[in-house]
Design an enzyme around this catalytic site. Sequence first.
Site, PDB file in Angstrom:
ATOM      1  CG  HIS A  19      -2.132  -1.421   1.239  1.00 66.35           C
ATOM      2  ND1 HIS A  19      -2.451  -1.730   2.576  1.00 66.35           N
ATOM      3  CD2 HIS A  19      -2.289  -1.174   0.323  1.00 66.35           C
ATOM      4  CE1 HIS A  19      -3.284  -2.753   1.964  1.00 66.35           C
ATOM      5  NE2 HIS A  19      -3.441  -2.197   0.407  1.00 66.35           N
ATOM      6  CG  HIS A  42      -6.866 -11.238  -7.857  1.00 66.87           C
ATOM      7  ND1 HIS A  42      -6.414 -10.259  -8.433  1.00 66.87           N
ATOM      8  CD2 HIS A  42      -7.411 -11.680  -7.565  1.00 66.87           C
ATOM      9  CE1 HIS A  42      -5.924 -11.161  -9.199  1.00 66.87           C
ATOM     10  NE2 HIS A  42      -7.326 -12.712  -8.908  1.00 66.87           N
ATOM     11  CB  SER A 101      -5.899  -2.099  -2.593  1.00 62.59           C
ATOM     12  OG  SER A 101      -6.576  -3.346  -3.224  1.00 62.59           O
ATOM     13  CD  GLU A 119     -12.404 -10.649  -3.397  1.00 64.32           C
ATOM     14  OE1 GLU A 119     -12.610 -11.710  -3.422  1.00 64.32           O
ATOM     15  OE2 GLU A 119     -10.870  -9.739  -3.701  1.00 64.32           O
ATOM     16  CG  ASP A 144     -11.296 -16.742 -12.656  1.00 68.22           C
ATOM     17  OD1 ASP A 144     -10.051 -15.930 -12.879  1.00 68.22           O
ATOM     18  OD2 ASP A 144     -11.802 -17.629 -12.845  1.00 68.22           O
ATOM     19  CB  ALA A 145      -8.481 -12.062 -12.001  1.00 68.13           C
ATOM     20  CG  ASP A 165      -2.842  -7.938  -3.488  1.00 62.26           C
ATOM     21  OD1 ASP A 165      -1.593  -9.048  -3.316  1.00 62.26           O
ATOM     22  OD2 ASP A 165      -3.512  -7.494  -2.877  1.00 62.26           O
TER      23      ASP A 165
END
Length: 284
Positions: A19, A42, A101, A119, A144-145, A165
């Site tokens: 961060h 994420h 984040s 997310e 899903d990322a 992340d």
Amino acid sequence: MLSYRHGFHAGNFADVHKHVLLACVLAALTRKDKPLVVVDTHAGAGLYDLHDPQALKTAEYRDGVMRVWSAPHPPKALSPYLEMIRTLNAADGALSLYPGSPTVSRMLTRDQDRLIFNELHPADHGVLRANVSGDPRVAVHQRDARELPKALLPPAIRRGLVLVDPPYERDREYRETLDLILEAHGRWPTAVMMIWYPILSAGRHRGLVQGLARGGVKALLVSELCIAPPQTPMGLNGSGMAIINTPWQLDRTLADVQPWLHACLDPQGQGASTLEWQVPPQAG
């Protein structure tokens, strides 16, 4: 797999490293008036109560944010990060809340900027949506990322940042993360991209970093902060961040910030802190 819950690790040394770097990148990007987009692949829950049973079970924040909370003589570049923590905890002056984040991005961007948070975990997605409700700049997704590059990139505003992340619960996530980043970079080649990774004794992060360096990216700066020797057979030995299209003079900023940060987070000096170009910026 959806077993990972970041609440158990909120505010630990890796969170602080991640961060602080995110805050420094956002400071660099917001120096120009032009709007930007932040994509967080994420995102997690967005905000964490350090008195919650999840956080108290591990109490990792005590060796993380607690150590920098009131440490003397922080570098000037840490001011936005530290002021954000103080603002979140202004009600009672004690350290009880820590930003994920999404909260870092919300607090350190401007009205003209746009934020896209993703997310997948259903519980954390619900908390995230509640935490950002009322902010018209924010769009929240539950995907899903790996779907995000094709679904969301490039955005209409072509200036911005992608933060990746993952939890790295499975070994193949290193390869999946590399594929995600290279696809995202191909679709949005001007974006700054920040890729966080854990440093574990198995050393799988090295393949990820090497893959990025060989993937045709530009200006790849890698920051690693270890609190133990990388080969130590414990849990998390260190935190790494690879930054593509590194903002101008960020390396100078981090060269000032990182030694101070490492001294706070590793007071016994068991680990090491490194900052190096894997792909140097092109002249001119």
